[in-house]
Design a protein around this motif. Structure first.
Motif, PDB file in Angstrom:
ATOM      1  N   LYS A  52       0.701  -1.154  -0.075  1.00  0.00           N
ATOM      2  CA  LYS A  52       0.036   0.013   0.149  1.00  0.00           C
ATOM      3  C   LYS A  52       0.969   1.340  -0.077  1.00  0.00           C
ATOM      4  O   LYS A  52       1.926   1.580   0.442  1.00  0.00           O
ATOM      5  CB  LYS A  52      -0.857   0.129   1.217  1.00  0.00           C
ATOM      6  N   VAL A 110      -3.680   4.871  -0.711  1.00  0.00           N
ATOM      7  CA  VAL A 110      -4.481   3.876  -0.796  1.00  0.00           C
ATOM      8  C   VAL A 110      -4.047   3.120  -2.251  1.00  0.00           C
ATOM      9  O   VAL A 110      -4.872   2.063  -2.473  1.00  0.00           O
ATOM     10  CB  VAL A 110      -6.019   4.163  -1.101  1.00  0.00           C
ATOM     11  N   TYR A 152      -8.254  -4.993   0.770  1.00  0.00           N
ATOM     12  CA  TYR A 152      -7.667  -4.988  -0.526  1.00  0.00           C
ATOM     13  C   TYR A 152      -7.392  -6.749  -0.796  1.00  0.00           C
ATOM     14  O   TYR A 152      -6.294  -7.389  -0.214  1.00  0.00           O
ATOM     15  CB  TYR A 152      -6.278  -4.571   0.028  1.00  0.00           C
TER      16      TYR A 152
END
Length: 177
Positions: A2, A38, A109
């Motif tokens: 990330k 993100v 995710y």
């Protein structure tokens, strides 16, 4: 990996070494340094940045990773406010990383591949666990543990022993002082 990991790393470099060193590190990698929190990025980019920073500063790659892990702990902890008060000490928190945090990351995710912890033993004063990750960031994990212990106002002696030669599995023995 990330983008928050990258953006926190760049902030640390700028704070500890200055804007010029940060820019030199980015320039050596033809990296614009534009990471969104993100976004998802290849961990190899972070490895290249760390290697360049080590060359520029003369600080070992392992030490840079530990400093980074320690500094990023609080940011990662604060990004999950639901955990505040759920653990009373370092060992309790580390157990939650595997049983809760990594599961939540995977829910958010789907492509995430967080490291795994395999717990070997745990008592009031000692925890033995294996860190398992293809990214081989065990020194970042070492720093995260230091940051966690600091957060809980504990002094923890940390021993690292490679289990596999490639660094993808490392045994941590944590002893409370």
């Amino acid at each position: 990996m990330k983008g928050i990991i990258f953006s926190e790393f760049l902030e640390l470099v700028e704070d500890k070494f200055g804007l010029e060193v940060c820019q030199q590190m980015l320039d050596e990698n033809n990296d614009e340094g534009a990471y969104t929190a993100v976004g998802t990025y290849d961990h190899k980019h972070l490895v290249k940045l760390i290697i360049s920073l080590s060359k520029v500063t003369g600080v070992s790659i392992e030490d840079l990773q530990q400093v980074y892990g320690k500094s990023v702990f609080l940011t990662l902890f604060q990004s999950m406010p639901e955990l505040d008060g759920q653990a009373l000490n370092t060992f309790e928190f580390i157990k939650q990383v595997e049983s809760y945090i990594h599961l939540e990351v995977k829910k958010l995710y789907a492509e995430a591949n967080p490291p795994r912890f395999k717990f070997i033993s745990s008592t009031e004063t000692e925890m033995v666990m294996d860190y398992i990750s293809a990214r081989c960031f065990s020194h970042v994990c070492f720093g995260l543990i230091l940051g966690c212990a600091e957060h809980f106002n504990e002094i923890i002696d940390i021993q690292m022993t490679p289990v596999l030669d490639d660094g993808s599995q490392v045994r941590f023995t944590l002893t409370k002082s």
